[in-house]
Design a protein around this motif. Structure first.
Motif, PDB file in Angstrom:
ATOM      1  N   VAL A  56     -33.150 -26.306 -86.059  1.00 48.71           N
ATOM      2  CA  VAL A  56     -33.155 -25.907 -84.655  1.00 48.71           C
ATOM      3  C   VAL A  56     -32.565 -24.512 -84.534  1.00 48.71           C
ATOM      4  N   SER A  57     -32.957 -23.835 -83.472  1.00 44.96           N
ATOM      5  CA  SER A  57     -32.366 -22.533 -83.195  1.00 44.96           C
ATOM      6  C   SER A  57     -31.056 -22.755 -82.458  1.00 44.96           C
ATOM      7  N   ALA A  58     -30.251 -21.710 -82.319  1.00 43.11           N
ATOM      8  CA  ALA A  58     -28.969 -21.834 -81.644  1.00 43.11           C
ATOM      9  C   ALA A  58     -29.181 -22.275 -80.205  1.00 43.11           C
ATOM     10  N   PRO A  59     -28.314 -23.137 -79.661  1.00 50.70           N
ATOM     11  CA  PRO A  59     -28.460 -23.596 -78.280  1.00 50.70           C
ATOM     12  C   PRO A  59     -28.476 -22.423 -77.306  1.00 50.70           C
ATOM     13  N   VAL A  60     -29.344 -22.532 -76.324  1.00 45.06           N
ATOM     14  CA  VAL A  60     -29.447 -21.489 -75.321  1.00 45.06           C
ATOM     15  C   VAL A  60     -28.417 -21.726 -74.223  1.00 45.06           C
ATOM     16  N   LYS A  61     -27.714 -20.690 -73.830  1.00 42.78           N
ATOM     17  CA  LYS A  61     -26.759 -20.804 -72.738  1.00 42.78           C
ATOM     18  C   LYS A  61     -27.524 -20.910 -71.431  1.00 42.78           C
ATOM     19  N   ILE A  62     -27.305 -21.987 -70.700  1.00 42.75           N
ATOM     20  CA  ILE A  62     -27.978 -22.191 -69.425  1.00 42.75           C
ATOM     21  C   ILE A  62     -27.215 -21.416 -68.365  1.00 42.75           C
ATOM     22  N   LEU A  63     -27.826 -20.378 -67.855  1.00 43.44           N
ATOM     23  CA  LEU A  63     -27.152 -19.518 -66.892  1.00 43.44           C
ATOM     24  C   LEU A  63     -27.050 -20.207 -65.539  1.00 43.44           C
ATOM     25  N   GLU A  64     -25.934 -20.016 -64.854  1.00 43.42           N
ATOM     26  CA  GLU A  64     -25.692 -20.686 -63.595  1.00 43.42           C
ATOM     27  C   GLU A  64     -25.928 -19.764 -62.406  1.00 43.42           C
ATOM     28  N   ALA A  65     -25.959 -20.354 -61.233  1.00 44.65           N
ATOM     29  CA  ALA A  65     -26.003 -19.614 -59.980  1.00 44.65           C
ATOM     30  C   ALA A  65     -25.109 -20.364 -59.006  1.00 44.65           C
ATOM     31  N   SER A  66     -24.084 -19.688 -58.491  1.00 45.45           N
ATOM     32  CA  SER A  66     -23.062 -20.370 -57.707  1.00 45.45           C
ATOM     33  C   SER A  66     -22.767 -19.656 -56.398  1.00 45.45           C
ATOM     34  N   PHE A  67     -22.320 -20.422 -55.410  1.00 50.67           N
ATOM     35  CA  PHE A  67     -21.800 -19.868 -54.166  1.00 50.67           C
ATOM     36  C   PHE A  67     -20.285 -19.843 -54.263  1.00 50.67           C
ATOM     37  N   HIS A  68     -19.705 -18.641 -54.178  1.00 47.47           N
ATOM     38  CA  HIS A  68     -18.260 -18.480 -54.272  1.00 47.47           C
ATOM     39  C   HIS A  68     -17.710 -18.181 -52.876  1.00 47.47           C
ATOM     40  N   SER A  69     -17.185 -19.198 -52.227  1.00 44.23           N
ATOM     41  CA  SER A  69     -16.712 -19.020 -50.849  1.00 44.23           C
ATOM     42  C   SER A  69     -15.571 -18.013 -50.763  1.00 44.23           C
ATOM     43  N   SER A  70     -14.755 -17.937 -51.818  1.00 46.32           N
ATOM     44  CA  SER A  70     -13.624 -17.013 -51.800  1.00 46.32           C
ATOM     45  C   SER A  70     -14.069 -15.557 -51.880  1.00 46.32           C
ATOM     46  N   GLU A  71     -15.302 -15.330 -52.339  1.00 43.15           N
ATOM     47  CA  GLU A  71     -15.827 -13.972 -52.474  1.00 43.15           C
ATOM     48  C   GLU A  71     -16.747 -13.590 -51.313  1.00 43.15           C
ATOM     49  N   ALA A  72     -17.013 -14.557 -50.436  1.00 39.33           N
ATOM     50  CA  ALA A  72     -18.003 -14.340 -49.383  1.00 39.33           C
ATOM     51  C   ALA A  72     -17.429 -13.550 -48.210  1.00 39.33           C
ATOM     52  N   GLU A  73     -18.293 -12.887 -47.486  1.00 43.44           N
ATOM     53  CA  GLU A  73     -17.928 -12.154 -46.279  1.00 43.44           C
ATOM     54  C   GLU A  73     -18.850 -12.592 -45.151  1.00 43.44           C
ATOM     55  N   GLY A  74     -18.404 -12.406 -43.917  1.00 42.13           N
ATOM     56  CA  GLY A  74     -19.271 -12.776 -42.815  1.00 42.13           C
ATOM     57  C   GLY A  74     -18.554 -12.894 -41.487  1.00 42.13           C
ATOM     58  N   ALA A  75     -19.269 -13.481 -40.526  1.00 37.29           N
ATOM     59  CA  ALA A  75     -18.748 -13.687 -39.170  1.00 37.29           C
ATOM     60  C   ALA A  75     -19.676 -14.648 -38.456  1.00 37.29           C
ATOM     61  N   ASN A  76     -19.209 -15.190 -37.334  1.00 35.48           N
ATOM     62  CA  ASN A  76     -20.034 -16.072 -36.510  1.00 35.48           C
ATOM     63  C   ASN A  76     -20.589 -17.275 -37.280  1.00 35.48           C
ATOM     64  N   GLY A  77     -19.771 -17.832 -38.167  1.00 39.23           N
ATOM     65  CA  GLY A  77     -20.183 -19.004 -38.916  1.00 39.23           C
ATOM     66  C   GLY A  77     -21.008 -18.715 -40.151  1.00 39.23           C
ATOM     67  N   VAL A  78     -21.194 -17.427 -40.468  1.00 39.53           N
ATOM     68  CA  VAL A  78     -22.015 -17.009 -41.605  1.00 39.53           C
ATOM     69  C   VAL A  78     -21.134 -16.527 -42.744  1.00 39.53           C
ATOM     70  N   LEU A  79     -21.458 -16.940 -43.958  1.00 44.66           N
ATOM     71  CA  LEU A  79     -20.801 -16.435 -45.159  1.00 44.66           C
ATOM     72  C   LEU A  79     -21.865 -16.018 -46.165  1.00 44.66           C
ATOM     73  N   ILE A  80     -21.823 -14.750 -46.580  1.00 46.94           N
ATOM     74  CA  ILE A  80     -22.757 -14.236 -47.592  1.00 46.94           C
ATOM     75  C   ILE A  80     -21.952 -13.806 -48.805  1.00 46.94           C
ATOM     76  N   ASP A  81     -22.288 -14.372 -49.940  1.00 41.23           N
ATOM     77  CA  ASP A  81     -21.594 -14.089 -51.192  1.00 41.23           C
ATOM     78  C   ASP A  81     -22.411 -13.089 -52.004  1.00 41.23           C
ATOM     79  N   LEU A  82     -21.882 -11.872 -52.150  1.00 38.98           N
ATOM     80  CA  LEU A  82     -22.569 -10.802 -52.888  1.00 38.98           C
ATOM     81  C   LEU A  82     -21.940 -10.568 -54.259  1.00 38.98           C
ATOM     82  N   SER A  83     -21.098 -11.483 -54.689  1.00 39.75           N
ATOM     83  CA  SER A  83     -20.357 -11.270 -55.933  1.00 39.75           C
ATOM     84  C   SER A  83     -21.216 -11.400 -57.182  1.00 39.75           C
TER      85      SER A  83
END
Length: 323
Positions: A56-83
Motif C-alpha cells: 500500500v502507499s502511505a496513508p493520505v491525510k484527510i484534509l478538514e474544513a472547520s468553522f472556528h467561532s473564536s476566529e469569526a467576525e460579524g454582527a446582527n446574528g451573523v458570524l463569518i470565519d475567514l481564518s
C-alpha cells in the motif's frame, strides 16, 4: 472528436437526465443538520480508513474544513470565519427569524447560497481562486427582496490552486469516519498511481449506483447530497453521483471539482466532476487521463448506458458553477 451516438441513444440519455438537474447555486440550501458536523474531515492521517493487506502507499491525510467561532467576525446574528481562506474555504453561521442568503462575489462572478437561519455552520469552497472576495449575508424582508445583515471583504491567497477541491464542504460532505472514505481506501489499497485510484473509484460508482428516477421527479429546491446514503441505497441523481465521486477522490488526495452546468444537445442541467492529476494513464479503455490537466468524469452517464466517448473533448459540456 467524440463518436456520434445514435439518435435513440441520445434521446435515452436526455430522458435519463430530464430530472437530474438540481437548482442552481442561488437556490441551494443546507438540508441536513450540520451542527454536529461543523468540522468536516480529519487531521489524522488515514482516519476512518480500513486496513488492507498487501503493498500500500502511505496513508493520505484527510484534509478538514472547520468553522472556528473564536476566529469569526460579524454582527446582527451573523458570524463569518475567514481564518481558513488560504485552505480554500469560508465558514459562516447566522441566526434569524427569516430566510437567509449567503453571497460570494469575485470579480464579475457571483455565487448565491441559501443559508440556514438556526446557527448551523456551513462550509463553502473558494472555488474561484486567489484574489479579492466579497461576502454578504442577507435577510429576506418581503417576497423576493433581501436586506444586508453583514458584509465583509477579504484578499485570499490560496496555499495552492487545489485547496478548495481537496476538502469537504456542504456540497461534498464527508469526514474521516465516513463510509465512502473507508470504501475509497479499501478500493485503492493496492493502487500505486492516480489513474489506478480514479479507475477503481469510477468503476465502483458505475457498478453500484443507479439513477433514481423517482427522486429526480420529486427532489426539492435546496437538496444537498449525502455520499454515504448514496452508497447505502445504490441510487442517486446526478448531484449524488458527483458528490460521491468528489468525496471519495478528495479523501484520496486527488483534487476533484464538482461542476454544475449544461450538456448539449438538449441543454440538460447536470452535475459532473473534473479531477486533476500530474500523471497520464488509462482509467478505462476509452477514457484517457491527461497529465497535468483537469480531466472530465461523468459517472451519471457512464453508470446508465453512455460510454466514455460521450464526454469526448468536453465540447458538449458548459461549466456554470464549480464547488
Amino acid at each position: 472528436m467524440p463518436r456520434k451516438r445514435t439518435s435513440a441513444a441520445m434521446l435515452c440519455i436526455a430522458m435519463l437526465l430530464s430530472g437530474c438537474g438540481v437548482p442552481a447555486a442561488a437556490s441551494q440550501t443546507p438540508s441536513v443538520d450540520l451542527k454536529s458536523v461543523a468540522v468536516y474531515g480529519s487531521s489524522e492521517p488515514g482516519s476512518g480508513q480500513q486496513a488492507a493487506s498487501g503493498p500500500v502507499s502511505a496513508p493520505v491525510k484527510i484534509l478538514e474544513a472547520s468553522f472556528h467561532s473564536s476566529e469569526a467576525e460579524g454582527a446582527n446574528g451573523v458570524l463569518i470565519d475567514l481564518s481558513s481562506t488560504a485552505d480554500g474555504y469560508v465558514a459562516v453561521s447566522a441566526v434569524s427569524e427569516n430566510r437567509l442568503k449567503f453571497q460570494v462575489r469575485f470579480g464579475e462572478e457571483t455565487y448565491n447560497y441559501n443559508l440556514a437561519s438556526d446557527g448551523t455552520a456551513s462550509i463553502f469552497p473558494l472555488s474561484l481562486g486567489s484574489g479579492e472576495y466579497r461576502f454578504r449575508v442577507m435577510e429576506n424582508v418581503v417576497e423576493s427582496k433581501y436586506a444586508e445583515l453583514y458584509a465583509t471583504s477579504c484578499s485570499v491567497t490560496l496555499r495552492d490552486e487545489f485547496q478548495p477541491f481537496l476538502r469537504p464542504s456542504d456540497y461534498v460532505p464527508y469526514s474521516g469516519s465516513s463510509r465512502c472514505v473507508a470504501k475509497a481506501a479499501e478500493l485503492t489499497a493496492n493502487c500505486t498511481t492516480d489513474s489506478e485510484k480514479v479507475a477503481a473509484v469510477y468503476t465502483y460508482i458505475c457498478d453500484t449506483v443507479r439513477y433514481d428516477h423517482q427522486k429526480a421527479s420529486t427532489v426539492q429546491s435546496g437538496y444537498l447530497p449525502d455520499p454515504d446514503e448514496t452508497m447505502a441505497t445504490g441510487l442517486g441523481i446526478c448531484f449524488d453521483y458527483a458528490a460521491l465521486a468528489a468525496a471519495m477522490l478528495r479523501s484520496l488526495g486527488i483534487p476533484t471539482r464538482e461542476i454544475f452546468g449544461y450538456v448539449s444537445p438538449n441543454d440538460v442541467y447536470h452535475a459532473w466532476n473534473m479531477f486533476y492529476s500530474a500523471e497520464q494513464g488509462w482509467v478505462t479503455v476509452s477514457f484517457e487521463m491527461r497529465a497535468n490537466d483537469w480531466n472530465r468524469m461523468d459517472a451519471t452517464f457512464a453508470a446508465n448506458g453512455a460510454d466514455d466517448t460521450f464526454i469526448g473533448d468536453g465540447g458538449n459540456y458548459t461549466d456554470l458553477y464549480c464547488y
